[in-house]
Scaffold this motif. Structure first.
Motif, PDB file in Angstrom:
ATOM      1  N   HIS A 355      20.408 -33.444 -19.867  1.00 50.53           N
ATOM      2  CA  HIS A 355      20.290 -32.103 -19.311  1.00 50.53           C
ATOM      3  C   HIS A 355      21.664 -31.482 -19.133  1.00 50.53           C
ATOM      4  O   HIS A 355      22.698 -32.159 -19.082  1.00 50.53           O
ATOM      5  N   TYR A 357      23.119 -27.855 -16.811  1.00 52.46           N
ATOM      6  CA  TYR A 357      22.675 -26.855 -15.839  1.00 52.46           C
ATOM      7  C   TYR A 357      23.439 -25.564 -16.063  1.00 52.46           C
ATOM      8  O   TYR A 357      24.676 -25.543 -16.057  1.00 52.46           O
ATOM      9  N   SER A 358      22.707 -24.492 -16.331  1.00 53.92           N
ATOM     10  CA  SER A 358      23.299 -23.170 -16.522  1.00 53.92           C
ATOM     11  C   SER A 358      23.391 -22.490 -15.155  1.00 53.92           C
ATOM     12  O   SER A 358      22.412 -21.923 -14.658  1.00 53.92           O
ATOM     13  N   GLU A 359      24.560 -22.567 -14.564  1.00 55.31           N
ATOM     14  CA  GLU A 359      24.712 -22.086 -13.193  1.00 55.31           C
ATOM     15  C   GLU A 359      24.616 -20.571 -13.090  1.00 55.31           C
ATOM     16  O   GLU A 359      24.293 -20.036 -12.022  1.00 55.31           O
ATOM     17  N   GLY A 362      20.853 -20.226 -12.905  1.00 55.10           N
ATOM     18  CA  GLY A 362      20.155 -21.291 -12.197  1.00 55.10           C
ATOM     19  C   GLY A 362      19.033 -21.945 -12.966  1.00 55.10           C
ATOM     20  O   GLY A 362      17.934 -22.108 -12.421  1.00 55.10           O
ATOM     21  N   HIS A 363      19.310 -22.358 -14.233  1.00 56.04           N
ATOM     22  CA  HIS A 363      18.260 -22.995 -15.028  1.00 56.04           C
ATOM     23  C   HIS A 363      18.802 -24.235 -15.747  1.00 56.04           C
ATOM     24  O   HIS A 363      19.982 -24.310 -16.096  1.00 56.04           O
ATOM     25  N   ASN A 364      17.905 -25.202 -15.956  1.00 52.47           N
ATOM     26  CA  ASN A 364      18.222 -26.415 -16.698  1.00 52.47           C
ATOM     27  C   ASN A 364      17.937 -26.215 -18.189  1.00 52.47           C
ATOM     28  O   ASN A 364      16.949 -25.577 -18.557  1.00 52.47           O
ATOM     29  N   HIS A 397      22.907 -17.199 -21.529  1.00 50.34           N
ATOM     30  CA  HIS A 397      22.477 -18.140 -20.507  1.00 50.34           C
ATOM     31  C   HIS A 397      20.957 -18.292 -20.525  1.00 50.34           C
ATOM     32  O   HIS A 397      20.223 -17.371 -20.890  1.00 50.34           O
ATOM     33  N   GLU A 401      13.100 -22.008 -17.249  1.00 49.25           N
ATOM     34  CA  GLU A 401      12.972 -23.428 -17.531  1.00 49.25           C
ATOM     35  C   GLU A 401      12.120 -23.585 -18.794  1.00 49.25           C
ATOM     36  O   GLU A 401      11.604 -22.604 -19.346  1.00 49.25           O
ATOM     37  N   LEU A 571      19.004 -28.532  -9.941  1.00 50.19           N
ATOM     38  CA  LEU A 571      19.322 -29.445 -11.026  1.00 50.19           C
ATOM     39  C   LEU A 571      18.314 -30.590 -11.064  1.00 50.19           C
ATOM     40  O   LEU A 571      17.940 -31.149 -10.034  1.00 50.19           O
ATOM     41  N   TYR A 578       9.077 -34.709 -16.205  1.00 50.55           N
ATOM     42  CA  TYR A 578       9.186 -33.259 -16.134  1.00 50.55           C
ATOM     43  C   TYR A 578       7.806 -32.651 -16.317  1.00 50.55           C
ATOM     44  O   TYR A 578       7.050 -33.033 -17.215  1.00 50.55           O
TER      45      TYR A 578
END
Length: 601
Positions: A355, A357-359, A362-364, A397, A401, A571, A578
């Motif tokens: 994984h 994390y796209s800060e 806010g998505h994985n 970005h 999810e 995260l 999942y």
């Protein structure tokens, strides 16, 4: 890629294109390249080549495009280049150290459309005029010429008025440099030309090197591809030579390559090691071509490790786009229709393999394993696809999810597109969603806006079935860099096939337009992306926010906000199970969150 150009490349007797541009190649251009009798595109630009231009290159009479710009070539322009013949469309010699005069013999290139000799040390007059029999001479004979750049030289005399009679000439770059070059009393020559371009010439003094800083060693891989570009017939086997070089300054070990399209995984390259400046070759074949085995985009990833840097590995991705072997179909191909029985992700456990994390939103972004009852695993590797097709430059970005949108379709939305993991043509695939086709290509009730007719004669490639090309030059002659961007970030694997030429959306002939987009930009529409040209920007090629547009169309009035997958999440953990949120687009299916997408028409 560094070092000299191997003269042995001249032994590749059936090569149609040879692209070695944007490397750090040095030394002279081998005369033996003149043996490439079938080559149509020769790109040696943006290197550090020195010496003179070999007059022997005039033997390459199949050439359509010759790129020698942005090197350190010196000496005169060989007058023999005028013998390259009627096939040549583009001759780029700009940004070198060439001296002497512009050869009048270049006027023999009857179909030449682009001639760039700016930013050199050329002197004398522009060779164009009329002889005693009222016949035009020199460059005035280039009746197909669309762009002529001679700025930033030491040319003298006056701008020949005969250039104003070239009906195809749209752009004339004469301003900037050339202090002795005069317009003359008759300025009609410029009035007849659509655009006179001002080019800012390089300064006399280069920026002094910075001292006191020792650069850290960096690993890097460079790749060049040589092979056929068409035509392709049934029964053919397509063979490509991929030259992989260690362009960094540290040794690489564990060098391997993989390609899902060729069913190759972790195949070592040579003995698996590459010293700095060393190269190795991989042979790639596809075929034989049959109606059930047609050539498509081939994505190849090369990997290497280094123990001398903080970054443990380096990767370079190249996309090979074989020419199509079918006659052009009409409309959009049904590329997204799943075929055959398949399990759905809702029926299979999903395990997080990797994984990021796209800060920003806010998505994985995840690599997922789908575990089947028989013990086999299906790879839905969204993160790997994201990394290998341009990352944030290509996709922006993540805006969601991974969710299950309709049974059997895992999808992740990004600002500039969307990526599906779904079952198609007998196997599970991770591939870019044909975003534009959801907006104007007939998918899910979208209007079928079709394909704009081919109109460009600029040099480029034809990756799709509709005869449209991807070029660095727009229809109005603007240098956009679209082709370089397209090839750098994955070609049709990342963007799909072009559905328009590169043109302004407000052009009267333009039929496709991105909903809500600011007018006036040069854009080119692909099945899965929209390119935009932003002049004056350090990175002028941008991608339209087609992913956001698609999301807003399928989930109108901000209704996407009601789904947890489109809202920021924490995260996740590698190895955890999942659960993909399921969005059901069918009111009769009670197994997920029922949602009615936009209704059209």
């Amino acid at each position: 890629m560094t070092g000299p150009i191997p003269s042995e490349l001249g032994d590749l007797s059936t090569v149609n294109f040879l692209r070695l541009n944007e490397n750090e190649l040095s030394g002279e251009i081998p005369k033996k390249l003149s043996a490439l009798g079938t080559v149509r595109t020769l790109r040696l630009d943006k290197n550090r080549l020195t010496g003179s231009i070999p007059k022997e290159l005039a033997q390459l009479t199949s050439l359509r495009s010759l790129y020698l710009g942005s090197n350190r070539l010196s000496g005169e322009i060989p007058k023999e280049l005028g013998d390259l013949g009627d096939n040549l469309r583009l001759l780029l010699l700009d940004r070198n150290q060439l001296s002497g005069s512009i050869p009048a013999e270049l006027g023999q290139l009857a179909n030449l459309q682009y001639l760039y000799v700016h930013v050199n040390r050329l002197s004398g007059p522009i060779p164009a005029g009329t002889d005693s029999n009222s016949n035009v001479t020199g460059l005035a004979r280039l009746s197909k010429l669309r762009a002529l750049y001679v700025s930033c030289n030491d040319l003298s005399g006056t701008v020949p008025e005969e250039l104003g009679d070239l009906s195809s000439l749209e752009t004339l770059g004469i301003r900037g440099g050339n202090p002795e070059l005069m317009i003359g009393d008759d300025a009609e020559v410029l009035a007849k030309i659509a655009e006179a371009v001002v080019i800012k010439c390089p300064g006399e003094l280069a920026e002094p090197p910075k001292r006191g800083i020792s650069p850290r060693p960096q690993p890097a891989i460079g790749v060049a591809v040589a092979g056929p570009d068409g035509p392709v017939n049934m029964g053919d086997t397509l063979s490509y030579t991929v030259i992989v070089s260690n362009t960094g300054d540290v040794p690489l070990t564990g060098v391997f390559w993989r390609s899902p399209e060729l069913d190759v995984d972790r195949r070592p390259l040579g003995d698996g090691t590459l010293a700095p400046k060393a190269s190795a070759a991989a042979m790639v074949s596809f075929g034989p071509v049959t109606t059930d085995h047609l050539p498509g985009p081939i994505m190849i990833s090369f990997y290497g490790d280094s123990d001398q840097t903080d970054d443990p590995s380096v990767r370079h991705v190249v996309a090979i786009n074989p020419p199509p072997a079918e006659s052009p179909p009409t409309g959009s191909p049904p590329a997204e229709s799943p075929a055959g029985p398949r399990p759905t992700p809702s029926d299979l456990p999903l395990i997080i393999a990797r994984h990021a994390y796209s800060e920003a939103l806010g998505h994985n972004i995840l690599d997922l394993w789908l575990h089947q009852p028989n013990g086999d695993r299906i790879a839905c590797f969204f993160l790997q696809h994201y990394e290998e097709t341009g990352g944030v430059v290509r996709w922006g970005h993540a805006t969601s999810e991974v969710l299950e949108e309709r049974p059997g379709f895992l999808v992740q939305y990004y600002q500039r597109g969307a990526v599906d993991c779904h079952y198609r043509d007998g196997r599970w695939r991770v591939e870019r969603r044909l975003t534009w086709d959801y907006l104007g290509g007939g998918i899910l009730g979208a209007p079928e806006l079709g394909v704009e007719p081919p109109a460009s004669e600029s040099p480029g490639v034809f990756p799709g079935p509709w005869g449209l090309r991807v070029s660095n030059t727009a229809l109005d002659g603007t240098e956009t860099g679209f082709l370089d961007f397209y090839q750098r970030f994955g070609g049709s694997v990342a963007f799909g096939y072009p559905k328009t030429e590169a043109r302004r959306d407000d052009d009267p002939a333009a039929e496709l337009a991105l909903p809500g987009a600011m007018p006036g930009f040069i854009r080119q529409y692909f099945q899965a992306a929209v390119f935009e040209y932003h002049p004056g920007d350090p990175e002028p090629v941008k991608l339209g926010l087609a992913g956001d547009t698609l999301r807003d169309l399928l989930y109108p009035n901000g209704s996407w906000k009601r789904f947890r997958s489109f809202n920021p999440v924490p995260l996740v953990t590698v190895g955890a199970t999942y659960t993909a949120e399921r969005v059901v687009w069918d009111d009769s299916d009670p197994t997920g969150v029922t949602f009615t997408p936009i209704r059209r028409g």
